[in-house]
Design a protein around this motif. Structure first.
Motif, mmCIF file in Angstrom:
data_model
loop_
_atom_site.group_PDB
_atom_site.id
_atom_site.type_symbol
_atom_site.label_atom_id
_atom_site.label_comp_id
_atom_site.label_asym_id
_atom_site.label_seq_id
_atom_site.Cartn_x
_atom_site.Cartn_y
_atom_site.Cartn_z
ATOM 1 N N ALA A 112 0.762 -1.142 -0.153
ATOM 2 C CA ALA A 112 -0.079 -0.414 -0.168
ATOM 3 C C ALA A 112 0.954 1.524 -0.035
ATOM 4 O O ALA A 112 0.758 2.060 -0.832
ATOM 5 N N LEU B 94 -8.005 4.742 0.825
ATOM 6 C CA LEU B 94 -7.916 2.872 0.749
ATOM 7 C C LEU B 94 -9.010 2.684 1.363
ATOM 8 O O LEU B 94 -9.916 3.564 2.361
ATOM 9 N N GLN B 95 -9.761 1.601 0.401
ATOM 10 C CA GLN B 95 -11.191 1.207 0.627
ATOM 11 C C GLN B 95 -11.267 0.014 0.905
ATOM 12 O O GLN B 95 -10.516 -0.529 0.055
ATOM 13 N N SER B 96 -11.975 -0.220 1.190
ATOM 14 C CA SER B 96 -12.421 -2.501 1.965
ATOM 15 C C SER B 96 -13.062 -3.174 0.508
ATOM 16 O O SER B 96 -13.585 -1.730 0.598
ATOM 17 N N ALA C 82 1.203 4.040 -2.685
ATOM 18 C CA ALA C 82 0.848 5.110 -3.017
ATOM 19 C C ALA C 82 1.653 6.504 -3.317
ATOM 20 O O ALA C 82 1.339 7.690 -3.788
#
Length: 92
Positions: free
Chosen positions: A69, A82-84, A73
């Motif tokens: 991540a 940041l999404q589920s 980024a």
């Protein structure tokens, strides 16, 4: 009733409910069960949009670790979201 408009929320996102309507001969005024399933996962939705040539903001597929991540980024540039990919059902 000849049709059901599920509005927004739980029933509008339930492939099983859309299938039950279809089985009962009632029109479901909304996406098909397949569309609900395909677009129910954010990473799959993004893949489908990319395959269709839809313009999108920079992003990634699924990320497996914090390190990945952070690397992505840096590549994309901040700020990032940041999404589920699944879960929540629109709650919270």
């Amino acid at each position: 009733a000849q049709a059901i408009y599920p509005g927004y929320g739980f029933l509008s996102e339930s492939a099983e409910f859309a299938e039950a309507c279809e089985a009962a001969g009632i029109a479901f005024v909304g996406p098909t069960p397949l569309q609900i399933r395909e677009f129910g996962l954010k990473h799959r939705s993004r893949e489908l949009a990319a395959d269709a040539g839809v313009p999108m903001t920079p992003g990634t597929g699924l990320l497996a670790s914090l390190g990945e991540a952070l690397t992505q980024a840096e590549r994309i540039g901040y700020p990032v979201i940041l999404q589920s990919t699944a879960g929540g059902g629109g709650i919270g």
